[in-house]
Design a protein around this motif. Structure first.
Motif, PDB file in Angstrom:
ATOM      1  N   ALA A 201       0.820  -1.209   0.000  1.00 49.25           N
ATOM      2  CA  ALA A 201       0.000   0.000   0.000  1.00 49.25           C
ATOM      3  C   ALA A 201       0.855   1.262   0.000  1.00 49.25           C
ATOM      4  N   ASP A 202       2.010   1.205   0.653  1.00 45.72           N
ATOM      5  CA  ASP A 202       2.878   2.384   0.737  1.00 45.72           C
ATOM      6  C   ASP A 202       4.196   2.150   0.006  1.00 45.72           C
ATOM      7  N   SER A 203       4.128   1.406  -1.114  1.00 48.43           N
ATOM      8  CA  SER A 203       5.343   1.080  -1.855  1.00 48.43           C
ATOM      9  C   SER A 203       5.178   1.442  -3.328  1.00 48.43           C
ATOM     10  N   PRO A 204       5.194   2.739  -3.659  1.00 46.49           N
ATOM     11  CA  PRO A 204       5.046   3.119  -5.072  1.00 46.49           C
ATOM     12  C   PRO A 204       6.232   2.715  -5.938  1.00 46.49           C
ATOM     13  N   ALA A 205       7.358   2.371  -5.308  1.00 50.27           N
ATOM     14  CA  ALA A 205       8.537   1.986  -6.091  1.00 50.27           C
ATOM     15  C   ALA A 205       8.259   0.736  -6.922  1.00 50.27           C
ATOM     16  N   SER A 206       7.422  -0.178  -6.435  1.00 48.79           N
ATOM     17  CA  SER A 206       7.103  -1.398  -7.186  1.00 48.79           C
ATOM     18  C   SER A 206       6.344  -1.065  -8.460  1.00 48.79           C
ATOM     19  N   TRP A 207       5.387  -0.127  -8.374  1.00 49.55           N
ATOM     20  CA  TRP A 207       4.657   0.272  -9.571  1.00 49.55           C
ATOM     21  C   TRP A 207       5.612   0.884 -10.590  1.00 49.55           C
ATOM     22  N   ARG A 208       6.458   1.783 -10.115  1.00 49.31           N
ATOM     23  CA  ARG A 208       7.383   2.458 -11.036  1.00 49.31           C
ATOM     24  C   ARG A 208       8.359   1.473 -11.675  1.00 49.31           C
ATOM     25  N   GLU A 209       8.751   0.464 -10.907  1.00 44.71           N
ATOM     26  CA  GLU A 209       9.684  -0.536 -11.440  1.00 44.71           C
ATOM     27  C   GLU A 209       9.072  -1.304 -12.604  1.00 44.71           C
ATOM     28  N   LEU A 210       7.824  -1.713 -12.463  1.00 42.53           N
ATOM     29  CA  LEU A 210       7.146  -2.439 -13.540  1.00 42.53           C
ATOM     30  C   LEU A 210       6.774  -1.515 -14.693  1.00 42.53           C
ATOM     31  N   GLU A 211       6.523  -0.256 -14.399  1.00 37.15           N
ATOM     32  CA  GLU A 211       6.256   0.700 -15.470  1.00 37.15           C
ATOM     33  C   GLU A 211       7.512   0.966 -16.295  1.00 37.15           C
ATOM     34  N   ARG A 212       8.658   1.063 -15.634  1.00 37.21           N
ATOM     35  CA  ARG A 212       9.910   1.260 -16.367  1.00 37.21           C
ATOM     36  C   ARG A 212      10.245   0.051 -17.239  1.00 37.21           C
ATOM     37  N   ALA A 213       9.831  -1.135 -16.794  1.00 36.42           N
ATOM     38  CA  ALA A 213      10.047  -2.347 -17.590  1.00 36.42           C
ATOM     39  C   ALA A 213       9.018  -2.494 -18.702  1.00 36.42           C
ATOM     40  N   ARG A 214       8.092  -1.514 -18.816  1.00 40.60           N
ATOM     41  CA  ARG A 214       7.030  -1.543 -19.828  1.00 40.60           C
ATOM     42  C   ARG A 214       6.153  -2.796 -19.691  1.00 40.60           C
ATOM     43  N   TRP A 215       5.928  -3.211 -18.445  1.00 40.37           N
ATOM     44  CA  TRP A 215       5.103  -4.390 -18.212  1.00 40.37           C
ATOM     45  C   TRP A 215       3.668  -4.009 -17.853  1.00 40.37           C
ATOM     46  N   LEU A 216       3.476  -2.843 -17.256  1.00 37.96           N
ATOM     47  CA  LEU A 216       2.134  -2.369 -16.928  1.00 37.96           C
ATOM     48  C   LEU A 216       2.103  -0.844 -17.011  1.00 37.96           C
ATOM     49  N   ARG A 217       0.875  -0.319 -16.944  1.00 35.90           N
ATOM     50  CA  ARG A 217       0.662   1.124 -16.937  1.00 35.90           C
ATOM     51  C   ARG A 217      -0.479   1.419 -15.978  1.00 35.90           C
ATOM     52  N   THR A 218      -0.266   2.342 -15.042  1.00 32.94           N
ATOM     53  CA  THR A 218      -1.311   2.734 -14.095  1.00 32.94           C
ATOM     54  C   THR A 218      -2.279   3.690 -14.774  1.00 32.94           C
ATOM     55  N   THR A 219      -3.566   3.319 -14.785  1.00 38.05           N
ATOM     56  CA  THR A 219      -4.572   4.163 -15.435  1.00 38.05           C
ATOM     57  C   THR A 219      -5.295   5.069 -14.458  1.00 38.05           C
ATOM     58  N   SER A 220      -5.464   4.631 -13.222  1.00 36.97           N
ATOM     59  CA  SER A 220      -6.082   5.487 -12.202  1.00 36.97           C
ATOM     60  C   SER A 220      -5.668   4.997 -10.828  1.00 36.97           C
ATOM     61  N   SER A 221      -5.582   5.940  -9.898  1.00 35.87           N
ATOM     62  CA  SER A 221      -5.183   5.612  -8.536  1.00 35.87           C
ATOM     63  C   SER A 221      -6.028   6.421  -7.571  1.00 35.87           C
ATOM     64  N   ALA A 222      -6.619   5.734  -6.601  1.00 38.89           N
ATOM     65  CA  ALA A 222      -7.452   6.377  -5.595  1.00 38.89           C
ATOM     66  C   ALA A 222      -7.120   5.781  -4.236  1.00 38.89           C
ATOM     67  N   ALA A 223      -7.798   6.299  -3.222  1.00 43.70           N
ATOM     68  CA  ALA A 223      -7.519   5.835  -1.859  1.00 43.70           C
ATOM     69  C   ALA A 223      -7.963   4.400  -1.649  1.00 43.70           C
TER      70      ALA A 223
END
Length: 339
Positions: A201-223
């Protein structure tokens, strides 16, 4: 005399290569008539997997018409073994440090003998047959294909090849949940409660890591939830029915034992899920290649022994040892290991 009708060839094997040309990186497909396509270094892996997936989707065949392409080429893709055996699976292989990628039909024996390779999770998305009566509609849906343990095992093996070698354990756990929970549009909604269970929940580095690898893309983020889109199109063409994959995702979450691992980090969670997926449910006994686990989980060579001892200390494993002759890792899960 009755003449024999020749059987059509079934060359379900595709290879792409990433080459340097005039200071640029180009993708060359050995099966496509058109010339090489220019790609960026950051998107090269995703472009290679997407191109191979296009070939596989364009050449769908019934299982009885598929043959081991490795055997057709005299099994030149792996060391010698006892011969072809087992069902035909779709195998993704990487060679020359990721410069060459191959997607091909291979028997189970050849797939197991091929280095730097993983079986693509089997069975394609398919609509459920319409049930005529209301009683049939109320009938409980029966799972299709393999069980949760096998689905998680195959997905971890696939991610071990599809993700960059340096991908962290936290990002691999996230990728596992996304791959198993995605819908037919390659989108997935992860509730905040699920992310807290994974300690993400408090680890945005994992999202960025997979985004840099072009494996996923975040479309929306909410609470309360995060909605993402997967860019690995190979998963879309080979994923099982979503209800079964959702059950496998929940099983992987329980097998990771975040409550028992506590604050030790994501690597023990990933290792616990990996060992549980490779264990026999009746006895808790498990066996796999030591180097295969290290590769699939992205564990540095110097850390795996200490990690296994840590799992023994947390009662997730009863014992473990590595055979000095074969290099196989043997273990027995703890009292809660039979999921």
């Amino acid at each position: 005399m009755r003449l024999r009708t020749p059987c059509p060839a079934t060359p379900r094997a595709w290879t792409v290569e990433l080459r340097s040309h005039s200071g640029e990186l180009v993708l060359v497909c050995r099966q496509c008539p058109h010339g090489p396509r220019r790609v960026t270094a950051a998107a090269a892996r995703s472009a290679a997997l997407a191109h191979l997936a296009q070939h596989a989707r364009a050449d769908l065949r019934p299982l009885h018409l598929r043959i081991c392409q490795c055997h057709e080429r005299s099994c030149c893709w792996h060391p010698r073994h006892r011969g072809c055996a087992g069902p035909i699976r779709l195998l993704l292989a990487r060679e020359r440090g990721g410069r060459v990628w191959r997607l091909a039909d291979a028997c189970t024996a050849c797939a197991a003998a091929t280095a730097q390779a993983a079986v693509v999770p089997d069975t394609a998305l398919a609509a459920l047959p319409r049930l005529a009566s209301s009683a049939a509609r109320r009938r409980r849906r029966q799972p299709r294909g393999s069980g949760e343990r096998t689905r998680v095992r195959e997905m971890l093996g696939y991610l071990g090849v599809a993700l960059p070698a340096g991908t962290s354990a936290c990002a691999r756990l996230l990728a596992l949940q996304c791959a198993l929970r995605m819908n037919a549009q390659a989108q997935v909604r992860l509730p905040a409660g699920l992310l807290r269970s994974l300690r993400l929940a408090d680890s945005p580095a994992s999202w960025r890591e997979l985004e840099r690898a072009r494996w996923l893309r975040t479309t929306s983020s909410a609470a309360n939830a995060v909605v993402i889109e997967l860019l690995d199109v190979t998963l879309l063409s080979q994923a099982p029915a979503r209800p079964d994959r959702m059950q496998a995702a929940d099983w992987a979450l329980r097998a990771g034992r975040p409550a028992q691992v506590g604050t030790a980090g994501s690597l023990p969670q990933l290792a616990s899920a990996y060992l549980a997926a490779h264990s026999l449910p009746e006895t808790g006994y498990g066996l796999c290649e030591f180097d295969r686990m290290r590769h699939d989980c992205g564990i540095p060579p110097t850390e795996l022994h200490g990690l296994l001892d840590q799992l023994v200390g947390a009662d997730l494993l009863t014992s473990w040892h590595v055979c000095p002759d074969s290099g196989d890792l043997h273990w027995t899960t703890g009292p809660l290991g039979a999921w």
